[in-house]
Design a protein around this motif. Structure first.
Motif, PDB file in Angstrom:
ATOM      1  N   PRO A 168      52.004  38.625  39.036  1.00 36.19           N
ATOM      2  CA  PRO A 168      51.842  38.957  40.466  1.00 36.19           C
ATOM      3  C   PRO A 168      52.313  40.366  40.785  1.00 36.19           C
ATOM      4  N   LEU A 169      53.402  40.771  40.128  1.00 41.43           N
ATOM      5  CA  LEU A 169      53.934  42.109  40.375  1.00 41.43           C
ATOM      6  C   LEU A 169      52.943  43.175  39.915  1.00 41.43           C
ATOM      7  N   LEU A 174      49.817  42.811  39.649  1.00 42.86           N
ATOM      8  CA  LEU A 174      48.674  42.759  40.569  1.00 42.86           C
ATOM      9  C   LEU A 174      48.955  43.596  41.824  1.00 42.86           C
ATOM     10  N   VAL A 175      50.150  43.413  42.365  1.00 42.06           N
ATOM     11  CA  VAL A 175      50.524  44.168  43.563  1.00 42.06           C
ATOM     12  C   VAL A 175      50.500  45.662  43.254  1.00 42.06           C
TER      13      VAL A 175
END
Lengths: 293, 259, 365
Positions: free
Chosen positions: A35-36, A38-39
């Motif tokens: 997720p990181l 992706l961000v």
């Protein structure tokens, strides 16, 4: 250590390593690192017409961070989080100090008393302040009846109210680490120093403060980090009149649906935090150097 | 021992007033006879009655308990193994950092990151995604708790076990785990309590019908403010206190038995 | 009866088959083939609404009447629904949102067109409710409640009867610090735009900047920005005058008869909250049935009595008792009076400008 190493026969060692580390690292990789990443990736894309992102490299969102409105929010958030942290230190240090000098059986009771308010829901706790500080609420009524004030204080729905809310939520996270470092075994050094007749202020400056610095730094991080990303307390106690970084980030995702810009703001926040951790590492290395010298 | 400075004592007393003033307000207002959340209008138990018959709230409580239980159980198993693995099979500093990142990173970042990923992968949001989100930070907390304990424990017992021919996993199960027990319990309880109270990550990862208690409370505080919230807060404190007393007794008795 | 049921289940099986088939050819925007005779007892839907914006037992009564299962979800804002819908399958079948946001969702192809064959109760609506600019002809949405945004005040605390947006934007000293405004961007800008004589849906940057200046001057006089609990602030005496949606002002009137509602003389908006069906819904027959059920005169008048918002349903409004209108005068607003106000429409590309101004106002010192 070498003896221990030798015992891990290479095959069983590799198997054990995979079995022990595998599931946990997989979990972290999928639900924390991915997720990181992706961000971070989104921060270099363009926003879609209706939200989402358009793949392709772009730095458009980065230019926007420099617009006065966002620099203003960023600065305001740093100021609010810093004031909160300093207040937490000003209150937390004395409290931790006093608790660390209580008789052992009372120490536990005091520590539980520090933590107890935090066992009710975080939102309910914040809401209790909304009730308390309200212009028609018990505090203003009480003070008015005592003749202390003639007009309600108008404290709620202001930046000070947000700071009170943040301080209330994170104060124990300052008290506990400082208490832990003060009550470490090195504390006896201090006792010895003062028994040897050192002046109280000198003992304090040369022994207690350095002793508690690791706790202070840790506590500072524990208070600063959640304060700067918070959006719930500004919502509930700021009356929508005060906007912090967390609010803007949330709104980029939920209201404005500008994910790339939201991601840029997240990276800015993370950069501040990384700088903070780096400073902490340097500080604690210096400190341990000093102590061993 | 030198006397504590008077200023410190004054600040400490003030700090405890600061900590308890809202709690006392909360408790008193929960017995409000009227529906004005800020002004006492007589005394009654009506909000407690509303509370226990509030189906929506009870459903949210159920969801919260499911999330907290499942996520902290997974965290205990996975996190303990990870902590032992980090301590005994590798010296990689970066793996160690990776394992505790979710405990230090702001919740809004985790929530948004997960929501973005679930959206990208078209994973429908619901209870499962909330559990996933909570499991991550719960695991990180278990890892740090167990890791701290391992750092101060002596690996020679485990070595002895292996010298006597026990396999790695047997050793892990029979020797390492019992040594770790207090830290595992502490880490697990911490993970459980944090999950019960977690709003931000849950709000980003929950589906339309998987409202946890904090999500419901937030919506009530913003849209439908009544003293029922005070009653709920009071009950939560009472439950925590009771759990604490029972826990303290249990630990006390266990201490006596083992001594 | 029994024969019919077998027939229904065959029909349902066919529908499922059709649904599966249509899933295979995804990417098309055309309406899904709907079966008017589908067996609703095999369908379940998720309805997302605001807290207390419909009678609590409405879903249960619909279930009992239709056989379909209903689960209720709550959203806090229109934006939340838009965010969920744009992110992918939200799991929501029917959502209650403002017409303007429905228009934006429809523009992205995220809404299922309303099949009038499945909503015969559409005939109960006022003819005017078919002409609303965000969705003329109610092709993608069905009106649920409508009203105006105005001033809600405690006449005993203000000491006078306000009648202008300036009473809010430049409050008299005695009520300064005791007023609130709505912070949702479109409605935050509304009072300022109207007080300047502009359209409530303007896309003109210069006009919007003028409105921003007004709002920045007003900010220091406000108690808070509040989208949802302003009526409670009036009841508790925390506030004296608030910007309010008419129905929520009525909530305040319930608790304190000194509370009154007024539409400022500069004019305001005509807003419409609608029911929409998500493109991702897998039980569109039940979703249509739910909407049709709400439009039933008995049900919709019950809704109005419960939520105290006017409904665009003529047959339902004809059933409202005069006593209710006496207690809550704005429920008696006629359709002609309502249509004197400017209906809100989506502002298209000016959307981000509204968002930005709202941020600049709320972040200002």
């Amino acid at each position: 250590m070498p003896a221990q190493k030798a015992h891990w026969q290479s095959r069983s060692r590799r198997r054990a390593r995979a079995g022990l580390l595998g599931p946990g690292l997989l979990l972290m990789a999928v639900l924390s690192i991915a997720p990181l990443v992706l961000v971070i990736a989104y921060a270099f894309m363009t926003r879609g017409r209706f939200g989402g992102v358009v793949p392709g490299f772009s730095l458009d969102s980065w230019a926007r961070v420099l617009e006065p409105i966002y620099l203003g929010v960023l600065w305001n958030s740093i100021v609010v989080a810093t004031i909160t942290t300093l207040l937490a230190l000003a209150i937390g240090f004395p409290v931790a100090f006093v608790i660390s000098r209580l008789p052992p059986q009372w120490r536990m009771v005091a520590l539980v008393a520090v933590v107890l308010p935090f066992w009710t829901n975080f939102l309910i706790r914040t809401y209790a302040w909304v009730v308390l500080l309200n212009d028609v609420g018990p505090m203003n009524k009480g003070l008015a009846e005592l003749g202390v004030i003639s007009e309600p204080l108008g404290l709620l729905y202001s930046e000070p109210a947000v700071i009170i809310g943040l301080l209330y939520s994170y104060l124990p996270l300052m008290i506990l680490p400082i208490y832990a470092s003060l009550s470490s075994s090195e504390r006896e050094i201090a006792e010895a120093a003062s028994d040897l007749g050192a002046r109280p202020w000198r003992v304090f400056r040369d022994v207690y403060i350095p002793l508690s610095v690791p706790g202070i730094i840790l506590g500072g991080i524990f208070v600063f980090v959640p304060s700067i990303g918070n959006f719930v307390i500004p919502d509930l106690m700021g009356g929508g009149k005060s906007v912090l970084l967390g609010n803007v980030i949330r709104d980029q995702y939920l209201t404005a649906r500008d994910w790339p810009f939201g991601s840029v703001l997240i990276l800015v926040m993370l950069a501040i935090l990384v700088a903070l951790f780096a400073a902490q590492a340097v500080a604690s290395r210096r400190l341990t150097g000093k102590l061993t010298r | 021992m030198r006397p504590t400075p008077l200023v410190f004592k004054v600040i400490t007393v003030a700090a405890f007033i600061f900590l308890y003033l809202p709690i006392i307000t909360l408790i008193v207002m929960s017995f409000n006879g009227g529906r004005n959340p800020y002004v006492m209008e007589g005394v009654s138990l009506q909000w407690y009655r509303e509370l226990v018959t509030d189906g929506e709230l009870i459903a949210a409580l159920e969801q919260t308990l499911i999330v907290a239980t499942v996520s902290s159980l997974i965290a205990v198993v996975v996190g303990t193994a990870l902590a032992v693995g980090l301590a005994r099979t590798t010296r990689s500093r970066s793996l160690e950092i990776v394992s505790v990142v979710p405990a230090v990173i702001p919740d809004v970042v985790q929530g948004i990151g997960l929501a973005a990923m679930f959206t990208l992968l078209a994973v429908p949001l619901g209870l499962t995604t909330v559990i996933a989100g909570h499991t991550v930070f719960a695991t990180a907390f278990v890892v740090s708790a167990v890791r701290a304990r391992l750092a101060t424990s002596d690996p020679s017992l485990e070595e002895a076990s292996r010298d006597l021919g026990a396999g790695t996993f047997t050793t892990y199960l029979r020797i390492t785990t019992p040594i770790m027990a207090p830290a595992i319990v502490a880490g697990g309880l911490l993970a459980f309590t944090l999950s019960l109270d977690e709003y931000v990550i849950a709000s980003f990862t929950s589906g339309s019908t998987s409202a946890t208690l904090p999500i419901l409370v937030y919506s009530r505080v913003r849209f439908n403010l009544t003293p029922e919230i005070n009653a709920l807060g009071t009950l939560l404190i009472v439950v925590s206190l009771v759990a604490l007393v029972i826990g303290a007794r249990w630990i006390g008795r266990r201490g006596k038995v083992s001594a | 009866m029994k024969a019919k049921r077998t027939y229904l289940s065959v029909a349902a099986a066919t529908t499922v088959g059709l649904a599966v088939a249509s899933c295979g050819s995804s990417g098309e925007d055309g309406p899904t083939a709907l079966d008017p005779d589908a067996d609703l007892s095999k369908q379940s839907i998720v309805v997302s609404n605001y807290e207390s914006y419909m009678p609590e037992d409405l879903p249960a009564r619909f279930s009992a009447a239709s056989g379909a299962q209903v689960e209720v979800a709550y959203h806090a804002s229109n934006e939340e629904i838009v965010a969920k819908a744009t992110a992918g399958d939200s799991g929501i079948d029917v959502a209650f949102i403002n017409g303007v946001y429905a228009q934006a969702l429809a523009a992205q192809g995220l809404l299922e067109p309303i099949d009038p064959r499945l909503v015969p109760n559409l005939a109960n609506l006022y003819p005017e409710a078919n002409t609303l600019p965000y969705d003329p002809g109610n092709k993608i949405s069905v009106p649920y409640a409508w009203g105006t945004t105005g001033l809600c005040y405690r006449s005993d605390l203000t000491g006078y009867d306000p009648d202008s947006w300036l009473d809010l934007l430049e409050p008299r000293p005695e009520i300064s610090g005791k007023t609130t405004m709505v912070s949702t961007e479109r409605w935050l800008l509304l009072p300022a735009l109207k007080s300047l004589g502009f359209s409530n849906s303007t896309q003109d940057e210069d006009e919007l900047n003028q409105a921003k200046e007004v709002l920045l001057r007003t900010k220091p006089t406000l108690l808070a920005y509040d989208d949802a609990t302003f009526f409670q602030r009036l009841v508790s005496g925390e506030a004296s005058l608030v910007q309010a949606y008419d129905g929520w002002c009525n909530y305040g009137i319930t608790d304190n008869p000194d509370i009154k509602y007024v539409v400022p003389k500069e004019g305001t908006d005509l807003w419409v909250d609608v029911m929409v069906i998500m493109k991702t819904s897998e039980n569109k027959e039940a979703a249509h049935a739910f909407i049709n059920y709400v439009l039933d005169p008995e049900i919709h008048s019950w809704v109005t009595e419960n939520i105290l918002y006017k409904s665009p349903n003529k047959a339902a409004m004809d059933m409202i008792s005069p006593e209710l209108i006496e207690q809550y005068p704005n429920i008696g607003t006629t359709v002609e009076e309502l249509f004197e106000q400017e209906p809100l429409v989506d502002v298209g590309d000016a959307g981000p400008l509204y968002t930005r101004i709202a941020l600049e106002v709320s972040a200002a010192d």
